[in-house]
Design an enzyme around this catalytic site. Structure first.
Site, PDB file in Angstrom:
ATOM      1  N   ASN A 507      -5.813  40.683 -19.946  1.00  0.00           N
ATOM      2  CA  ASN A 507      -7.414  40.457 -20.134  1.00  0.00           C
ATOM      3  C   ASN A 507      -8.381  40.876 -19.044  1.00  0.00           C
ATOM      4  OD1 ASN A 507      -8.334  39.703 -22.690  1.00  0.00           O
ATOM      5  ND2 ASN A 507      -8.928  37.902 -22.175  1.00  0.00           N
ATOM      6  N   ASN A 534     -12.488  41.305 -21.831  1.00  0.00           N
ATOM      7  CA  ASN A 534     -11.936  40.046 -21.761  1.00  0.00           C
ATOM      8  C   ASN A 534     -12.529  39.090 -22.627  1.00  0.00           C
ATOM      9  OD1 ASN A 534     -10.836  37.724 -20.509  1.00  0.00           O
ATOM     10  ND2 ASN A 534     -12.552  37.471 -18.817  1.00  0.00           N
ATOM     11  N   ASP A 557      -0.682  29.338 -17.619  1.00  0.00           N
ATOM     12  CA  ASP A 557      -0.165  28.188 -16.666  1.00  0.00           C
ATOM     13  C   ASP A 557       0.581  27.236 -17.339  1.00  0.00           C
ATOM     14  OD1 ASP A 557      -2.006  27.497 -18.597  1.00  0.00           O
ATOM     15  OD2 ASP A 557      -3.432  26.538 -16.967  1.00  0.00           O
ATOM     16  N   ASP A 645      -9.351  28.133 -29.855  1.00  0.00           N
ATOM     17  CA  ASP A 645      -8.214  27.147 -30.349  1.00  0.00           C
ATOM     18  C   ASP A 645      -8.785  26.297 -31.457  1.00  0.00           C
ATOM     19  OD1 ASP A 645      -9.969  25.748 -28.498  1.00  0.00           O
ATOM     20  OD2 ASP A 645      -8.174  25.105 -27.348  1.00  0.00           O
TER      21      ASP A 645
END
Length: 735
Positions: A507, A534, A557, A645
């Protein structure tokens, strides 16, 4: 005459005028009487030859313009006498398929309207075919050449957008010879009549309708008629006689079910009911034994002994009870209705069950369900092998109430949409064949199988017809420039046995990804996709490289998940493919002070969201997120770099009406190599903005679709003191 003469001679002119008037009146009366007798004879003869189908016009048709067929029935149809020496149609080609028997070049006059394809259909004018002795070759009812059902089918087609009166422009042809019931026509003479049709051409592009095939003693499952290359739209097809992609399987219409109205207040007192007649004696004996084993759950009915010809009444089979049950209304008192192979594969009991809103339980191994090419009957019926008929009650008792409710709702919709009337059957047949001719304009699975209602959300995932190219799951990793944690994550992901591919969504437009030689050497396919901007929504784009149904979206991560945790999460998703299944969970709460929704990340047992930084979802949701997100939610997410999300959780919950599923007890999700300044979630403003996201999304949806639950899926025995060799998932993280 003597009196008249004497009057003339005597000069009594008064009496003379009276007698002359009386004589003329007699002559006029005789002529009038003869005229009335002749007129009455003409009317009687016209009613004798006029087809009885004229009395079965659809309700309200007198206020509507007459179809060509209805106009033809206003007078006796022309009679065509078939000589015994006329040639027969060629035998039915059992190897026919769309590629070798159908002339698609005749369909050049097809058109599109409102996204739906239409092909011109020509219906032959009504003709009364008789043999050399004047005996009709097909009798629909009484002296009529058409049965009530076939008249309604032809009438519906002629009233529809499909109809054309120009045979030179027609793609499909339908004869006016009633072949619905094998018992009501003579096969040899009908074959001659078909061969004599001006556009027959060995049956090419012709549709022959049949609902009662065969005759004793074999009761064939296909119409016994020489049809050449014609398409058979018939009931009672078996997998042995059906020509895939060419024929169309129909339901057997039932006059008993046609006028039955659903009674929403009727209680389903019985779990299973069977009221079929003319079953094989072995099945009768087996069902009687089943009813004796389950007297309070299985209602077995048959014809009443004292009125065996009255099919609208049933009595308890093998039972001393004298109660009479109206049929098929009695089926409304049962949740499931048994449909067993009878003398013919196609049974009106199926339509009678669906009309009653009763879930069919079909025990006919080779039977092809009506319109099976487009209707997914697994969403509306249960299927039991004939060899397991004795287990039927036990099998249906395993069905949950929620599942039974979904099946019954689908049954009612399918019946009203496709099987309730002869008109619906005819037009559905044309819809199916049209989709075969013009597949690029064909209706999708959801159009055939999902009721268009926004009130009751249904799962849009129909796994039997969306077979993936690959099994397992594809990991989609959204990254910017955290290479160390990204490489660590990739090395952990490939340890999951069900992983098929890793897609890295790069991204960062200001920095190129590392050279291929610098990436970890792994045993699973790894591909890097560079994005043009992005955007957080890039993680949900349905990339063509994704060849599995299951997608694991994961941040670069999230390196603490083990292979066992990933594999277990995938196994849970396979059980609930229409939900988001993942690891970090969140919930939403209503604040009475601020009168707004609040995003809550504290550790609670309530969850309403699973964060897509580590979650499985079906590829379908990626398509929905990319193409059908309500309002401007997707643009707002990309502009604010937050809440993608939450938006995905809103989307899935709004469509399915179901909550996500959290797996494993792990609640700590923190990048060990990252600092707080690198983590968005450490910013309080970030949390406030996520609360505003929930408020905004709820306002755009017009309601709060998120569902709160107290549920977590954990592996069996994962905390028990049990030998690890006997556990499938051992490496499950703790809190």
């Amino acid at each position: 005459m003597m009196t008249v003469r004497s009057i003339k001679q005597g000069g009594k002119s008064g009496y003379h005028g009276i007698w002359i008037l009386s004589l003329r009146f007699r002559h006029f009366f005789i002529v009038l009487l003869v005229f009335l007798v002749v007129w009455a004879c003409i009317v009687a003869l016209s009613h004798l030859f006029l087809p009885s189908a004229t009395i079965s016009l659809p309700h309200g048709s007198f206020n509507a313009p007459l179809s060509p067929l209805a106009g033809q029935l206003s007078h006796p149809p022309p009679e065509v006498r078939l000589a015994r020496t006329l040639p027969l149609a060629k035998p039915m080609n059992t190897n026919c398929g769309h590629h070798n028997c159908f002339d698609v070049y005749r369909c050049g006059h097809s058109w599109e309207k409102d996204g739906r394809a239409r092909v011109p259909v020509y219906v032959y004018p009504l003709v009364r075919f008789v043999d050399e002795d004047g005996i009709p070759v097909a009798v629909g009812g009484g002296a009529s050449p058409l049965s009530r059902e076939y008249f309604r089918m032809l009438d519906a087609i002629q009233r529809s957008e499909y109809h054309t009166s120009d045979p030179s422009k027609a793609c499909l042809f339908i004869t006016s010879i009633d072949t619905l019931n094998q018992n009501h026509f003579r096969a040899r003479e009908v074959s001659q009549a078909l061969a004599s049709l001006p556009f027959w051409n060995n049956g090419t592009n012709h549709i022959i309708f049949n609902m009662v095939p065969g005759s004793p003693p074999d009761y064939s499952s296909v119409v016994e008629l020489d049809l050449g290359d014609a398409i058979v739209a018939g009931a009672g097809f078996s997998s042995w006689t059906y020509r895939p992609g060419y024929d169309v399987s129909l339901p057997v219409l039932s006059p008993l079910a046609e006028n039955m109205k659903e009674n929403p207040t009727s209680s389903r007192a019985w779990l299973l009911a069977s009221a079929q007649i003319n079953l094989h004696p072995e099945y009768d004996a087996e069902l009687l034994h089943l009813a004796q084993r389950h007297p309070t759950r299985f209602l077995l009915l048959g014809l009443c002994a004292d009125t065996p010809t009255n099919h609208s009444v049933r009595c308890r089979f093998g039972h001393a009870e004298n109660t009479r049950y109206l049929y098929p209304q009695v089926l409304q008192s049962s949740t499931f209705c048994l449909v067993v192979r009878g003398a013919r594969l196609g049974q009106p009991a199926l339509v009678e069950a669906t009309a009653a809103g009763c879930i069919p339980v079909v025990a006919a191994d080779s039977y092809l369900m009506p319109f099976h090419d487009v209707i997914d009957w697994n969403r509306a019926a249960l299927f039991v092998p004939e060899s397991a008929l004795s287990e039927t009650v036990d099998r249906v008792s395993w069905v949950s109430e929620e599942r039974a409710w979904e099946l019954a709702a689908q049954v009612r919709w399918l019946h009203s949409q496709y099987m309730a009337t002869a008109e619906a059957v005819a037009l559905t047949t044309l819809d199916i064949i049209t989709d075969r001719i013009l597949p690029h304009l064909g209706r999708l699975y959801c159009h055939w199988n999902v009721a268009p209602t926004p009130v009751s959300p249904k799962s849009p995932l129909f796994l039997p017809v969306t077979a993936p190219r690959e099994q397992g799951f594809t990991a989609v990793v959204l990254t910017y420039d955290r290479l160390e944690s990204l490489f660590t994550l990739i090395q952990k992901l490939v340890k999951a046995p069900s992983l098929t591919k890793v897609l890295v969504i790069w991204n960062n437009q200001h920095k190129s990804p590392p050279h291929a030689s610098l990436w970890p050497k792994v045993g699973k396919p790894l591909k890097v996709i560079r994005t043009r901007a992005n955007l957080l929504s890039n993680r949900f784009y349905p990339y063509e490289e994704i060849e599995t149904e299951a997608i694991l979206t994961i941040d670069d991560d999230i390196v603490m998940l083990t292979a066992d945790e990933l594999e277990f999460g995938y196994e849970v998703w396979r059980e609930f493919p229409d939900r988001i299944v993942g690891f970090p969970s969140r919930t939403h709460v209503w604040e009475n002070v601020s009168h707004s929704w609040k995003y809550e990340s504290e550790w609670t047992n309530h969850i309403s969201m699973v964060l897509t930084g580590a979650a499985f979802h079906h590829k379908y949701w990626s398509y929905m997120y990319t193409t059908s997100m309500p309002g401007n939610i997707r643009d707002w997410v990309d502009d604010h770099m937050n809440c993608e999300d939450i938006a995905m959780n809103f989307l899935v919950a709004n469509v399915t009406g179901k909550a996500p599923i959290k797996v494993t007890p792990r609640k700590k999700f923190k990048c060990p190599e990252c600092t707080n300044t690198e983590m968005l979630s450490a910013d309080l403003n970030h949390m406030l903005e996520r609360s505003r996201c929930i408020d905004r999304f709820a306002s755009l949806y017009g309601s709060m679709p998120l569902q709160s639950v107290e549920f977590r899926a954990d592996p069996v025995l994962y905390r028990d003191n049990f030998p690890e060799k006997l556990k499938r998932f051992n490496d499950i993280g703790s809190l």
